[in-house]
Design an enzyme around this catalytic site. Structure first.
Site, PDB file in Angstrom:
ATOM      1  N   TYR A 148      25.398  17.904 -30.362  1.00 32.37           N
ATOM      2  CA  TYR A 148      25.654  18.074 -31.586  1.00 32.37           C
ATOM      3  C   TYR A 148      27.324  18.017 -31.685  1.00 32.37           C
ATOM      4  CZ  TYR A 148      27.422  21.930 -35.177  1.00 32.37           C
ATOM      5  OH  TYR A 148      27.899  22.575 -36.125  1.00 32.37           O
TER       6      TYR A 148
ATOM      7  N   LYS B 210      29.446  15.618 -34.432  1.00 32.31           N
ATOM      8  CA  LYS B 210      30.545  16.227 -35.018  1.00 32.31           C
ATOM      9  C   LYS B 210      31.799  15.616 -34.891  1.00 32.31           C
ATOM     10  CE  LYS B 210      28.239  19.388 -37.651  1.00 32.31           C
ATOM     11  NZ  LYS B 210      27.919  18.981 -39.143  1.00 32.31           N
TER      12      LYS B 210
END
Length: 304
Positions: free
Chosen positions: A155, A159
């Site tokens: 993640y 991002k």
């Protein structure tokens, strides 16, 4: 803020932050294409967005493929005649520490967050350039991508890549008057409820309808999902025409501009640097004030 006549696509808008973004854009006058992998959530989102004051259509699709991206843009054009705003919110979590994370855990998150953002932005950019009237591409990032976060290799990497893409696309699309920015939201969600310092306060606020405590809204910059929507609406509007290539945070009462990575300290040595010379100079040279990493732990106020 008036978005009358504008058409937006919001990925991952069946619930949570994505639904809040879609409702806010509709309330400002935009027509919205909502999206989720869950057909029932899409139907409910269409009704919710319409209730907020705008027209909406739904596309049930898993973001991450070129076909899904093309379907979303085509839905905007078919139903509303154009595309002005893209919000790339779709995402999933597969949290594990590095030594336990599987290939599928990594690939699934990268496919939805990073490849999904890329494919949707590419399709939107093609359409916006064809229209020749500019546009707004709003990428949803995360504090994890800015600072790293325990158990979120996949993640955080996705991002961080999204923030880098915002800076790159801001350069590439400037002549077409298409702005690209990354939003770094912090909001009370099912995930933040699991944080011990936040959980009880969030649950109490949901039970009573009272606002979150001041220290959470200001010091930690954490509020409701609706608190983040003003930034997305602003970035979708004509008022943000000069804002591009930025990573902007919002949560609770706290609006913030994130810095870009840049050289913090520099040392020079004639003839270059050997490993031994770096080791000797490190602690009093460029390494004297190393950067912090990781999302800081919440700091509740201490009692008197």
């Amino acid at each position: 803020m008036d978005l009358t006549g504008k058409v937006a696509v919001v990925t991952g808008s069946g619930r949570g932050l994505g639904l809040a973004y879609a409702r806010a854009l509709a309330a400002a006058g935009a027509h919205v294409v909502v999206n989720d992998v869950d057909q029932q959530a899409v139907g409910a989102a269409v009704e919710s967005v319409a209730a907020a004051g705008g027209k909406a259509v739904g596309v049930t699709a898993a973001v991450g493929t070129t076909a899904a991206a093309d379907e979303l843009v085509s839905a905007a054009v078919e139903h509303f005649g154009r595309l002005d705003v893209l919000v790339t919110n779709a995402g999933i979590l597969r949290d594990k520490v590095l030594w336990k994370m599987t290939d599928d855990d990594f690939d699934d998150v990268i496919r939805v967050h990073l490849r999904g953002t890329f494919s949707c932005a590419r399709a939107a950019a093609v359409r916006m350039r064809e229209q020749g009237e500019g546009g707004r591409i709003i990428l949803i990032g995360s504090p994890a991508g800015q600072r790293g976060n325990f158990g979120q290799t996949n993640y955080a990497a996705a991002k961080a890549g999204i923030a880098a893409m915002a800076r790159t696309w801001a350069l590439e699309l400037a002549r077409a008057k298409i702005t690209v920015n990354a939003v770094i939201p912090v909001a009370a969600t099912e995930m933040t409820k699991t944080i011990p310092a936040f959980g009880p306060a969030i649950e109490e606020a949901e039970r009573t309808g009272a606002p979150l405590p001041d220290w959470i809204r200001k010091q930690e910059g954490l509020g409701t999902v609706e608190d983040v929507t003003g930034l997305v609406t602003f970035l979708a509007s004509d008022a943000s025409a000069a804002v591009t290539g930025q990573a902007i945070g919002l949560g609770g009462d706290r609006l913030a501009l994130w810095s870009h990575p840049q050289e913090k300290a520099v040392d020079f040595r004639d003839g270059g640097w050997s490993a031994d010379e770096i080791a000797a100079a490190w602690s009093e040279g460029v390494g004297a004030r190393p950067e912090t990493f990781g999302i800081p732990a919440p700091q509740p106020p201490t009692g008197n």
